[in-house]
Design an enzyme around this catalytic site. Sequence first.
Site, PDB file in Angstrom:
ATOM      1  NE  ARG A  55      -3.255   0.199   3.047  1.00 48.49           N
ATOM      2  CZ  ARG A  55      -2.846   0.239   4.331  1.00 48.49           C
ATOM      3  NH1 ARG A  55      -2.178   1.282   4.776  1.00 48.49           N
ATOM      4  NH2 ARG A  55      -3.096  -0.762   5.136  1.00 48.49           N
ATOM      5  CE1 TYR A 108     -12.824  16.502 -15.440  1.00 47.82           C
ATOM      6  CE2 TYR A 108     -12.424  15.868 -13.155  1.00 47.82           C
ATOM      7  CZ  TYR A 108     -12.727  15.520 -14.462  1.00 47.82           C
ATOM      8  OH  TYR A 108     -12.906  14.211 -14.776  1.00 47.82           O
ATOM      9  CG  ASP A 180      -6.452  19.820 -12.367  1.00 50.11           C
ATOM     10  OD1 ASP A 180      -5.582  19.451 -13.186  1.00 50.11           O
ATOM     11  OD2 ASP A 180      -7.552  19.248 -12.253  1.00 50.11           O
ATOM     12  CE  LYS A 205      -8.531  13.248 -18.282  1.00 53.19           C
ATOM     13  NZ  LYS A 205      -8.970  14.342 -17.448  1.00 53.19           N
TER      14      LYS A 205
HETATM   15  C1  LIG Z   1      -9.838  14.237 -16.282  1.00 58.86           C
HETATM   16  C2  LIG Z   1      -9.492  15.330 -15.344  1.00 58.86           C
HETATM   17  C3  LIG Z   1      -9.353  15.085 -13.985  1.00 58.86           C
HETATM   18  C4  LIG Z   1      -9.701  13.752 -13.363  1.00 58.86           C
HETATM   19  O1  LIG Z   1      -8.844  12.744 -13.718  1.00 58.86           O
HETATM   20  P1  LIG Z   1      -9.322  11.204 -13.676  1.00 58.86           P
HETATM   21  O2  LIG Z   1      -8.069  10.459 -13.773  1.00 58.86           O
HETATM   22  O3  LIG Z   1     -10.258  11.044 -14.822  1.00 58.86           O
HETATM   23  O4  LIG Z   1     -10.030  10.989 -12.357  1.00 58.86           O
HETATM   24  C5  LIG Z   1      -8.935  16.115 -13.181  1.00 58.86           C
HETATM   25  N1  LIG Z   1      -8.683  17.338 -13.676  1.00 58.86           N
HETATM   26  C6  LIG Z   1      -8.818  17.621 -14.976  1.00 58.86           C
HETATM   27  C7  LIG Z   1      -8.529  18.992 -15.456  1.00 58.86           C
HETATM   28  C8  LIG Z   1      -9.243  16.632 -15.844  1.00 58.86           C
HETATM   29  O5  LIG Z   1      -9.427  16.926 -17.145  1.00 58.86           O
END
Ligand SMILES: *Cc1c(COP(=O)(O)O)cnc(C)c1O
Length: 392
Positions: A55, A108, A180, A205
């Site tokens: 973990r 988001y 973010d 992403k």
């Molecule tokens: C897709 C996304 C997230 C979330 O990521 P996941 O891996 O899908 O949970 C967070 N912030 C932004 C800007 C995103 O486009």
Amino acid sequence: MRKDTSLIHLGRDHGDNPTSVNPPVMRASTILFPTLEAYEEAGARKYTNTLRYGRHGTSTSFALQEAMTKLEGGYGSCVLPSGLAAIASVLTAFAKPGSHLLVCDTVYGPTRAFCDGHLRSIGVEVTYFAAGICDGIAELIRPNSCAIYCEAPGSCTFEMQDIPAISKAARAAGIPVLHDNTWATPYYFDSFAKGVDVSIHAATKYIVGHSDAMLGIVVCNEATWQTVRGVVGAFGYAASADDCYLALRGLRTLGLRLQRHQESALKLASWLEGHEAVARVLHPGLPSNAGHAIWKRDFTGASGLFGVVLKTGDRAAATAFANSLEHFGIGSSWGGYESLVTLPQPTRTIEPVSPGGVLVRLHVGLEDPEDLIEDLDRGLALLLDRSAKQAG
Ligand SMILES: *Cc1c(COP(=O)(O)O)cnc(C)c1O
């Protein structure tokens, strides 16, 4: 080392023994120790990339964490099973019952849902602020404010935020800036040099980059590290070694991929800007964009995701346009090698979105941009035809 060289070398242990180029996938729950003393000693070194129990990570996640920490210039990082898990953990680490949280209006959607749902339900006050607020943020900071949450550019509408100005006000008040950084990645935005305290990535992403794994990464400066790592540990999050391996492999080509995403997306954005079916293109890399000066000052590049406001407000017509595209897949997420289209309807409470036309979000992949332009051209011609028939 410059970034392109860092991406190749970080997180790879060049020991004296023969080894594979990529760090191996180390799957584990139990880690075996030669003696009880060694086992207990490892337990005392919690959260220091020390093998102890699955973990807490294995050599695969440690390699990824080290690479991300160094790449972005932070103090420590941790991996989580999704980007949203990373966001929720970071917010939970700072927003306590009775505290006040400042959140950019253009975040988001699921981040907003977490703030309005879970955080409000435990007694956190949430105030949204306009993306363009700059140092005006200081007036919104209260004695019980716990953090300022940013996302530049904003989700779906791509407004820039003046992060250095926001950070200056946050520092004066003694609260952290959480950001973010999924859109720019550490390749195009140096979070810590611009005053961010905690940088959050949906590695799902661009970092993974091939649409085949879910992963979140949080990179912290020294002041925020223990707070964030403690909460992530308390919740028991562990990311799979296989997914960490994919992220680490994705990092090797991140620079090359992003350069191509940037170039193609700018080409499409400029072309769309001149098209008669298009009202506006929402891309901070375009000189016409309100956030262009800030983007140019603070970012070293742009990725492949941007917005387009069509002249038509007819959602059925815009849906037919999206369905007609051959090279743009329809589906959630972005940052993979493939192009995507969606018609998002983001929630805003401070500034309304694109009055007038339908909002289209494009992710420009690694295809030949001329094929993508021809595809969009065909789709937009059908859209204009349809409007002309309706009018006539
Ligand atoms: C897709 C996304 C997230 C979330 O990521 P996941 O891996 O899908 O949970 C967070 N912030 C932004 C800007 C995103 O486009």
